[in-house]
Design a protein around this motif. Structure first.
Motif, PDB file in Angstrom:
ATOM      1  N   UNK A 149       0.844  -1.172   0.000  1.00 26.37           N
ATOM      2  CA  UNK A 149       0.000   0.000   0.000  1.00 26.37           C
ATOM      3  C   UNK A 149       0.889   1.235   0.000  1.00 26.37           C
ATOM      4  N   UNK A 150       0.539   2.192  -0.859  1.00 24.18           N
ATOM      5  CA  UNK A 150       1.246   3.470  -0.920  1.00 24.18           C
ATOM      6  C   UNK A 150       0.304   4.575  -0.462  1.00 24.18           C
ATOM      7  N   UNK A 151       0.865   5.574   0.194  1.00 27.13           N
ATOM      8  CA  UNK A 151       0.097   6.738   0.640  1.00 27.13           C
ATOM      9  C   UNK A 151       0.458   7.932  -0.240  1.00 27.13           C
ATOM     10  N   UNK A 152      -0.541   8.707  -0.605  1.00 28.19           N
ATOM     11  CA  UNK A 152      -0.333   9.908  -1.409  1.00 28.19           C
ATOM     12  C   UNK A 152      -1.070  11.074  -0.756  1.00 28.19           C
ATOM     13  N   UNK A 153      -0.433  12.230  -0.764  1.00 31.35           N
ATOM     14  CA  UNK A 153      -1.053  13.453  -0.267  1.00 31.35           C
ATOM     15  C   UNK A 153      -0.758  14.562  -1.262  1.00 31.35           C
ATOM     16  N   UNK A 154      -1.675  15.515  -1.369  1.00 25.90           N
ATOM     17  CA  UNK A 154      -1.498  16.625  -2.300  1.00 25.90           C
ATOM     18  C   UNK A 154      -2.288  17.828  -1.796  1.00 25.90           C
ATOM     19  N   UNK A 155      -1.911  19.000  -2.296  1.00 27.68           N
ATOM     20  CA  UNK A 155      -2.573  20.238  -1.902  1.00 27.68           C
ATOM     21  C   UNK A 155      -2.928  21.091  -3.114  1.00 27.68           C
ATOM     22  N   UNK A 156      -3.977  21.882  -2.936  1.00 29.13           N
ATOM     23  CA  UNK A 156      -4.423  22.844  -3.943  1.00 29.13           C
ATOM     24  C   UNK A 156      -5.226  23.911  -3.207  1.00 29.13           C
ATOM     25  N   UNK A 157      -5.329  25.086  -3.777  1.00 30.67           N
ATOM     26  CA  UNK A 157      -6.160  26.136  -3.165  1.00 30.67           C
ATOM     27  C   UNK A 157      -7.629  25.930  -3.541  1.00 30.67           C
ATOM     28  N   UNK A 158      -8.491  26.327  -2.625  1.00 27.02           N
ATOM     29  CA  UNK A 158      -9.924  26.374  -2.899  1.00 27.02           C
ATOM     30  C   UNK A 158     -10.293  27.843  -3.103  1.00 27.02           C
ATOM     31  N   UNK A 159     -10.900  28.143  -4.229  1.00 27.37           N
ATOM     32  CA  UNK A 159     -11.328  29.527  -4.478  1.00 27.37           C
ATOM     33  C   UNK A 159     -12.413  29.872  -3.444  1.00 27.37           C
ATOM     34  N   UNK A 160     -12.216  30.944  -2.681  1.00 29.24           N
ATOM     35  CA  UNK A 160     -13.151  31.267  -1.592  1.00 29.24           C
ATOM     36  C   UNK A 160     -14.603  31.384  -2.041  1.00 29.24           C
ATOM     37  N   UNK A 161     -14.814  31.966  -3.206  1.00 33.29           N
ATOM     38  CA  UNK A 161     -16.187  32.148  -3.699  1.00 33.29           C
ATOM     39  C   UNK A 161     -16.831  30.830  -4.132  1.00 33.29           C
ATOM     40  N   UNK A 162     -16.040  29.750  -4.197  1.00 33.26           N
ATOM     41  CA  UNK A 162     -16.542  28.446  -4.637  1.00 33.26           C
ATOM     42  C   UNK A 162     -16.651  27.436  -3.485  1.00 33.26           C
ATOM     43  N   UNK A 170     -12.985  21.337 -10.857  1.00 35.37           N
ATOM     44  CA  UNK A 170     -11.765  22.063 -11.230  1.00 35.37           C
ATOM     45  C   UNK A 170     -11.912  23.586 -11.144  1.00 35.37           C
ATOM     46  N   UNK A 171     -13.029  24.176 -11.575  1.00 40.73           N
ATOM     47  CA  UNK A 171     -13.155  25.635 -11.473  1.00 40.73           C
ATOM     48  C   UNK A 171     -13.182  26.142 -10.022  1.00 40.73           C
ATOM     49  N   UNK A 172     -13.402  25.245  -9.081  1.00 37.21           N
ATOM     50  CA  UNK A 172     -13.407  25.621  -7.664  1.00 37.21           C
ATOM     51  C   UNK A 172     -11.994  25.696  -7.101  1.00 37.21           C
ATOM     52  N   UNK A 173     -11.047  25.172  -7.832  1.00 38.58           N
ATOM     53  CA  UNK A 173      -9.681  25.028  -7.333  1.00 38.58           C
ATOM     54  C   UNK A 173      -8.710  25.946  -8.076  1.00 38.58           C
ATOM     55  N   UNK A 174      -7.611  26.241  -7.395  1.00 39.62           N
ATOM     56  CA  UNK A 174      -6.542  27.032  -8.000  1.00 39.62           C
ATOM     57  C   UNK A 174      -5.211  26.397  -7.591  1.00 39.62           C
TER      58      UNK A 174
END
Length: 107
Positions: free
Chosen positions: A1-14, A82-86
């Motif tokens: 088993x492999x673990x993966x983590x990632x980050x992205x911004x959430x557009x506040x208006x979304x 996708x449009x909710x993220x940056x």
């Protein structure tokens, strides 16, 4: 088993839209993830940053995630999410979710 983590911004208006989508995640999207050997998948939110964590139990992560990317239901889902993220400023070119490095783990 492999673990993966990632980050992205959430557009506040979304934020409310993104929360609503995930409160009623589509069964077809969930099925595609499971077919790709992805489990124990969570997305967390803090200060405008989305942090995802998942566990992968397959043998070819690239091939399995390519299957998800080819899945029509998943693509339709991404057209909404996708449009909710940056992407972060430090993300690689054409990279949405930026991988996070695991620096500690306790079993």
């Amino acid at each position: 088993m492999q673990r993966f983590a990632a980050v992205i911004r959430l557009r506040p208006e979304k934020e409310s839209e993104y929360r609503a989508l995930h409160a009623a995640a589509w069964p077809g999207v969930l099925a595609a993830l499971k077919r790709a050997h992805i489990g124990n998948y969570s997305i967390f939110l803090r200060d405008g940053l989305l942090f995802s964590y998942l566990e992968y139990s397959g043998s070819d992560y690239a091939a399995d995630t390519a299957e998800i990317a080819a899945d029509p239901v998943s693509r339709e889902w991404w057209a909404l999410t996708d449009p909710c993220q940056e992407p972060l400023d430090t993300a690689a070119e054409n990279e949405r979710w930026a991988p996070a490095e695991e620096i500690f783990h306790l079993d």
